[in-house]
Design a protein around this motif. Sequence first.
Motif, PDB file in Angstrom:
ATOM      1  N   TYR A  18       7.086  15.110  -3.038  1.00 46.08           N
ATOM      2  CA  TYR A  18       6.052  14.238  -2.373  1.00 46.08           C
ATOM      3  C   TYR A  18       6.723  13.603  -1.446  1.00 46.08           C
ATOM      4  CZ  TYR A  18       2.189  15.148  -5.678  1.00 46.08           C
ATOM      5  OH  TYR A  18       1.324  15.799  -6.588  1.00 46.08           O
ATOM      6  N   LEU A  19       5.955  13.308  -0.129  1.00 45.17           N
ATOM      7  CA  LEU A  19       6.232  12.246   0.841  1.00 45.17           C
ATOM      8  C   LEU A  19       5.847  10.950   0.420  1.00 45.17           C
ATOM      9  CD1 LEU A  19       5.081  14.378   3.987  1.00 45.17           C
ATOM     10  CD2 LEU A  19       7.390  14.162   3.146  1.00 45.17           C
ATOM     11  N   VAL A  20       6.442   9.718   0.871  1.00 39.63           N
ATOM     12  CA  VAL A  20       6.314   8.562   0.346  1.00 39.63           C
ATOM     13  C   VAL A  20       6.178   7.637   1.545  1.00 39.63           C
ATOM     14  CG1 VAL A  20       7.092   6.270  -0.758  1.00 39.63           C
ATOM     15  CG2 VAL A  20       7.467   8.901  -1.939  1.00 39.63           C
ATOM     16  N   TYR A  21       5.269   7.061   1.621  1.00 35.99           N
ATOM     17  CA  TYR A  21       4.854   6.009   2.650  1.00 35.99           C
ATOM     18  C   TYR A  21       4.334   4.721   2.009  1.00 35.99           C
ATOM     19  CZ  TYR A  21       4.624  10.227   5.541  1.00 35.99           C
ATOM     20  OH  TYR A  21       5.129  11.328   6.131  1.00 35.99           O
ATOM     21  N   ALA A  22       5.204   3.659   2.178  1.00 34.86           N
ATOM     22  CA  ALA A  22       4.863   2.169   1.623  1.00 34.86           C
ATOM     23  C   ALA A  22       4.807   1.177   2.689  1.00 34.86           C
ATOM     24  CB  ALA A  22       5.852   1.955   0.695  1.00 34.86           C
ATOM     25  N   ASP A  23       3.626   0.413   2.810  1.00 25.25           N
ATOM     26  CA  ASP A  23       3.279  -0.497   3.664  1.00 25.25           C
ATOM     27  C   ASP A  23       3.445  -1.742   3.167  1.00 25.25           C
ATOM     28  OD1 ASP A  23       2.723   1.615   5.859  1.00 25.25           O
ATOM     29  OD2 ASP A  23       0.608   1.312   5.404  1.00 25.25           O
ATOM     30  N   ILE A  24       4.136  -2.708   4.159  1.00 21.62           N
ATOM     31  CA  ILE A  24       4.526  -4.099   3.483  1.00 21.62           C
ATOM     32  C   ILE A  24       4.371  -5.031   4.614  1.00 21.62           C
ATOM     33  CG2 ILE A  24       6.004  -3.547   1.491  1.00 21.62           C
ATOM     34  CD1 ILE A  24       8.288  -4.218   3.184  1.00 21.62           C
ATOM     35  N   VAL A  25       3.926  -6.191   4.492  1.00 24.99           N
ATOM     36  CA  VAL A  25       3.823  -7.199   5.595  1.00 24.99           C
ATOM     37  C   VAL A  25       4.600  -8.693   5.520  1.00 24.99           C
ATOM     38  CG1 VAL A  25       2.262  -8.582   7.077  1.00 24.99           C
ATOM     39  CG2 VAL A  25       1.268  -6.515   6.315  1.00 24.99           C
ATOM     40  N   GLN A  26       5.324  -8.949   6.163  1.00 19.96           N
ATOM     41  CA  GLN A  26       6.248 -10.499   6.076  1.00 19.96           C
ATOM     42  C   GLN A  26       5.417 -11.477   6.412  1.00 19.96           C
ATOM     43  OE1 GLN A  26      10.074 -10.040   7.291  1.00 19.96           O
ATOM     44  NE2 GLN A  26      10.556  -8.264   6.555  1.00 19.96           N
ATOM     45  N   ARG A  27       5.876 -12.563   5.940  1.00 21.81           N
ATOM     46  CA  ARG A  27       5.004 -13.937   6.279  1.00 21.81           C
ATOM     47  C   ARG A  27       4.864 -14.117   7.658  1.00 21.81           C
ATOM     48  NH1 ARG A  27       2.524 -17.300   7.984  1.00 21.81           N
ATOM     49  NH2 ARG A  27       2.365 -19.520   7.440  1.00 21.81           N
ATOM     50  N   SER A  28       5.810 -13.731   8.601  1.00 20.48           N
ATOM     51  CA  SER A  28       5.550 -13.680   9.910  1.00 20.48           C
ATOM     52  C   SER A  28       4.663 -12.853  10.489  1.00 20.48           C
ATOM     53  CB  SER A  28       7.024 -13.520  10.665  1.00 20.48           C
ATOM     54  OG  SER A  28       7.594 -12.108  10.215  1.00 20.48           O
ATOM     55  N   HIS A  78       0.938  -1.196   0.050  1.00 24.70           N
ATOM     56  CA  HIS A  78      -0.224  -0.055  -0.045  1.00 24.70           C
ATOM     57  C   HIS A  78       0.811   1.012  -0.173  1.00 24.70           C
ATOM     58  CE1 HIS A  78      -3.882  -1.982   0.866  1.00 24.70           C
ATOM     59  NE2 HIS A  78      -3.066  -2.787   1.480  1.00 24.70           N
ATOM     60  N   LEU A  79       0.748   1.882  -1.081  1.00 23.66           N
ATOM     61  CA  LEU A  79       1.736   3.151  -1.258  1.00 23.66           C
ATOM     62  C   LEU A  79       0.835   4.414  -1.046  1.00 23.66           C
ATOM     63  CD1 LEU A  79       4.370   4.498  -2.131  1.00 23.66           C
ATOM     64  CD2 LEU A  79       3.637   4.330  -4.526  1.00 23.66           C
ATOM     65  N   PHE A  80       1.284   5.175  -0.322  1.00 19.87           N
ATOM     66  CA  PHE A  80       0.684   6.451  -0.110  1.00 19.87           C
ATOM     67  C   PHE A  80       1.675   7.776  -0.546  1.00 19.87           C
ATOM     68  CE2 PHE A  80      -1.483   3.812   2.633  1.00 19.87           C
ATOM     69  CZ  PHE A  80      -2.871   3.958   2.546  1.00 19.87           C
ATOM     70  N   LEU A  81       1.045   8.507  -1.485  1.00 23.71           N
ATOM     71  CA  LEU A  81       1.664   9.732  -1.751  1.00 23.71           C
ATOM     72  C   LEU A  81       1.033  11.091  -1.207  1.00 23.71           C
ATOM     73  CD1 LEU A  81       2.967   8.576  -5.431  1.00 23.71           C
ATOM     74  CD2 LEU A  81       4.317   8.569  -3.534  1.00 23.71           C
ATOM     75  N   VAL A  82       1.991  11.738  -0.820  1.00 20.36           N
ATOM     76  CA  VAL A  82       1.154  13.234  -0.352  1.00 20.36           C
ATOM     77  C   VAL A  82       2.211  14.430  -0.679  1.00 20.36           C
ATOM     78  CG1 VAL A  82       1.966  13.146   2.026  1.00 20.36           C
ATOM     79  CG2 VAL A  82      -0.198  14.478   1.700  1.00 20.36           C
ATOM     80  N   PHE A 115      -2.873  13.884  -3.267  1.00 26.47           N
ATOM     81  CA  PHE A 115      -2.946  12.670  -2.322  1.00 26.47           C
ATOM     82  C   PHE A 115      -3.079  11.550  -3.352  1.00 26.47           C
ATOM     83  CE2 PHE A 115      -5.353   9.330  -0.168  1.00 26.47           C
ATOM     84  CZ  PHE A 115      -4.409   9.016   0.714  1.00 26.47           C
ATOM     85  N   ALA A 116      -2.335  10.311  -3.291  1.00 27.47           N
ATOM     86  CA  ALA A 116      -2.585   9.108  -3.954  1.00 27.47           C
ATOM     87  C   ALA A 116      -2.445   8.208  -2.850  1.00 27.47           C
ATOM     88  CB  ALA A 116      -1.611   9.061  -5.183  1.00 27.47           C
ATOM     89  N   HIS A 117      -3.410   7.064  -3.286  1.00 31.89           N
ATOM     90  CA  HIS A 117      -3.260   5.699  -2.648  1.00 31.89           C
ATOM     91  C   HIS A 117      -3.104   4.701  -3.871  1.00 31.89           C
ATOM     92  CE1 HIS A 117      -5.160   2.398  -0.028  1.00 31.89           C
ATOM     93  NE2 HIS A 117      -4.114   2.084  -0.333  1.00 31.89           N
ATOM     94  N   LEU A 118      -1.882   3.920  -3.835  1.00 24.47           N
ATOM     95  CA  LEU A 118      -1.697   3.152  -5.049  1.00 24.47           C
ATOM     96  C   LEU A 118      -1.300   1.863  -4.484  1.00 24.47           C
ATOM     97  CD1 LEU A 118       0.689   5.622  -7.152  1.00 24.47           C
ATOM     98  CD2 LEU A 118      -1.837   5.442  -7.250  1.00 24.47           C
ATOM     99  N   HIS A 119      -1.180   0.701  -5.430  1.00 23.11           N
ATOM    100  CA  HIS A 119      -0.866  -0.509  -5.109  1.00 23.11           C
ATOM    101  C   HIS A 119       0.122  -0.957  -5.999  1.00 23.11           C
ATOM    102  CE1 HIS A 119      -4.786   0.255  -3.657  1.00 23.11           C
ATOM    103  NE2 HIS A 119      -4.540  -0.134  -2.676  1.00 23.11           N
ATOM    104  N   PRO A 120       1.461  -0.611  -5.822  1.00 28.01           N
ATOM    105  CA  PRO A 120       2.417  -1.008  -6.931  1.00 28.01           C
ATOM    106  C   PRO A 120       2.410  -2.611  -7.116  1.00 28.01           C
ATOM    107  CG  PRO A 120       3.328   0.449  -5.524  1.00 28.01           C
ATOM    108  CD  PRO A 120       2.001   0.084  -4.828  1.00 28.01           C
ATOM    109  N   GLU A 121       3.028  -2.925  -8.193  1.00 27.66           N
ATOM    110  CA  GLU A 121       3.172  -4.275  -8.509  1.00 27.66           C
ATOM    111  C   GLU A 121       4.622  -4.895  -8.369  1.00 27.66           C
ATOM    112  OE1 GLU A 121       1.865  -5.216 -12.417  1.00 27.66           O
ATOM    113  OE2 GLU A 121      -0.279  -5.585 -11.819  1.00 27.66           O
TER     114      GLU A 121
END
Length: 554
Positions: A308-318, A271-275, A283-289
Motif C-alpha cells: 500500500y501507498l501511505v499518505y499522512a497529512d499533519i498541520v503544525q501550530r504555525s 488524516h491517513l490515506f492508504l491505497v 482504499f482507506a481513510h483513517l485517523h490515527p491516534e
Amino acid sequence: MESFRLKTILLFSTLYILTSTFSFAHIGSSGVLFQGQAGAYRVLVSLQPPDVIPGTAQVTVYLENGNVKTVMARPIYFRTGDEGAPSADPLASVPNQTGQFQGIVWLMGGGATSVQITLDGDSGKSEIVVPLVAIATAQREMPAGLGVLLSILGLLLVVLLITAIGASASDGLLKAGIPLTPKQRRARWTNMGIAAVACTAILYGGSSWWNNWTDDYRQFMYKPLQGTGKIMNQNNERVFQLKIDTLQLVQSRQRRTTLSYLIPDHGKLMHLFLVRQNTFDAFAHLHPERRDTTTFEAYLPKLPAGKYLVYADIVQRSGFTETITDTIEIPAVYGNALLKTDPEDTYVVTDPLNNPKQIPIDENVVICGKPGTKTKLKDGSSIVWEGKPDVSFEAGKPYQLAFEVLDPAGKPAELEPYLGMNGHAAIIKSDGSVYIHLHPVGTYSMAAQQSMQSRIADTTRIYRLPTNTQVFRDSIDRYIASLKAMTPADRDRLLMASMTGMDSQKMAGMKHENRIVFPYAFPKPGQYRIFLQIKRNGQVLTGIFDATVKAASM
C-alpha cells in the motif's frame, strides 16, 4: 455563474505553466486555491508560491458576484503576525476581463505564511486570508555566459579602481604635461600595490561570504519529513503504526521540528490515506491516534493483503502543512477487523485499474465509475459524475469536477456534513506521484487558515511557541477528546462555524445541496483515481471514479 466558470477555466489554463510539481501538504499538486465567500463577495483566489526564497508569489483573484473597485494583497508571516507585516500592494485589474485582478506579493522569509486579500466595492470592504507555505525548494544556476560577462566586467572595474588609486598619489597631483618625479612614480606603484592587495582581500572575503551563504541556503532547502510504517499484532488485530523520523531534519539544520505542536485539521490530528499500489482497488481513510510525539497508530479495517501507498497529512501550530509518505506491506486479514480507532474511519474495495468488475465480495465493495456514469454506493444511493463518458482530460487544463448524489429512489439526496464539509476527495495518480486531498472550498488546509487568522488577531509582534510542550499537547488531546464526545451534528456544527468561506445559509440546519464541485487541474498525464467521500444517515460513503489524462495540447 457561467461567467465565473469561464473565468475559472482561464485561471486554470495558466496553472500548468506557472507551477512546479513540488508541494508540501500534497504530493505533485502545487499552488493553493481558495473558492468561497469573502464577506458579500464570492471569489476564487489562486496563489502560486515561489520555489526560491526571497521570491514573489503570483496572486490571481476572480469575482463571481458584486462590483469590486480595488483589491489589495499583502503577505502575513506567522512568526511576525499582523504587526510585522508589510503594507498591502494593489492587484491590477486585468484589461478586458471583468472581475479579474492579478499581481504579486514578495515573500522575504520562509515557513508558514499567508496572503491577506482585501476587497473594496459596492458591498463594502471584506477580507480573506489564504494560507501558504513558503519554503525554498530549488536553487538557481547562473548561466555560463552571464558568469563570464560578469567576471570580465568585475576584473575591468578592479583594474580601473587600482589605476585610479595609483593616479591619485601621482598624476592626479600634477598639472597636465608635467612629468612624474621618481618619488611620485614609486608612490604610484606603492599605492597600486596596496590597492591590489586590498581589492584581492575584498574579493576573497566576498567570495567566501557568497559560498557560505550558498551552502547555508542549500542546507536549509526544504526536505520533507520521512515516516516509517509497520503492521503490529495487538490482541489478534492488525494495527498500523507510523513513526515520523525527524533525525534528518535536526542533522541538516533545515528547520526546527515542531511535532509537539501539531493541531487538528477537521477535528483530526492526522488524516491517513492508504491505497493498494498499482491496482488501486482498496482504499482507506483513517485517523490515527498519537501515542507519543512521533508515533501514531490506528486499527486497520478489512483491507485485503498487499503493498500500500501511505499518505499522512499533519498541520503544525504555525499552519505549516505536510504530507508524510511511505509504502507498507499489509498482511492478510486476521481477527474480526471490526475495531475502529475513530468512528469516522472508513475503507472501500473496488475493481482494479485496467481490470474492471474483477472484485472480491465484500460489504464495502463499490464499482468504479467514469465521467457521465452512475456509481452505486453500499446504502443504495448513487453518485453521478457530471460530464461526457469516456472523456480524456488534458494535463494543466481547468476542470470543475462536479458530482451529484441521488438517494435510492433516484431523487436528490440530502447530505450530512462529513468532518465539517459536505464532501472530501482524494485524487491519486496510478504511479503514486500525485496525491491531493481536496475540498469544495479549495486545496488548502482549513486548520492552517484558522491558525493564521488567530495569529493575525494576536498583537504580539514575534510569536514564540510555548516552552512547555506537554501542556500544549495535553490541551490538544483534551480538545480532540471533547470532539469525540459530541454528537456528530454538534461536532460538525462546531467545525463548520470556524471555517472561513463557508456559506452561512447552508450551515444553518446542517443542510447541504446534493451537488458537490471540486476545482482541480490534473498536473500531468496518466491515470488517476478519485475517491469521493460523503455522509448520509450517519454513514460515511465512498464513491470511486477513474480519469484518463493526456498531455496538454498546444
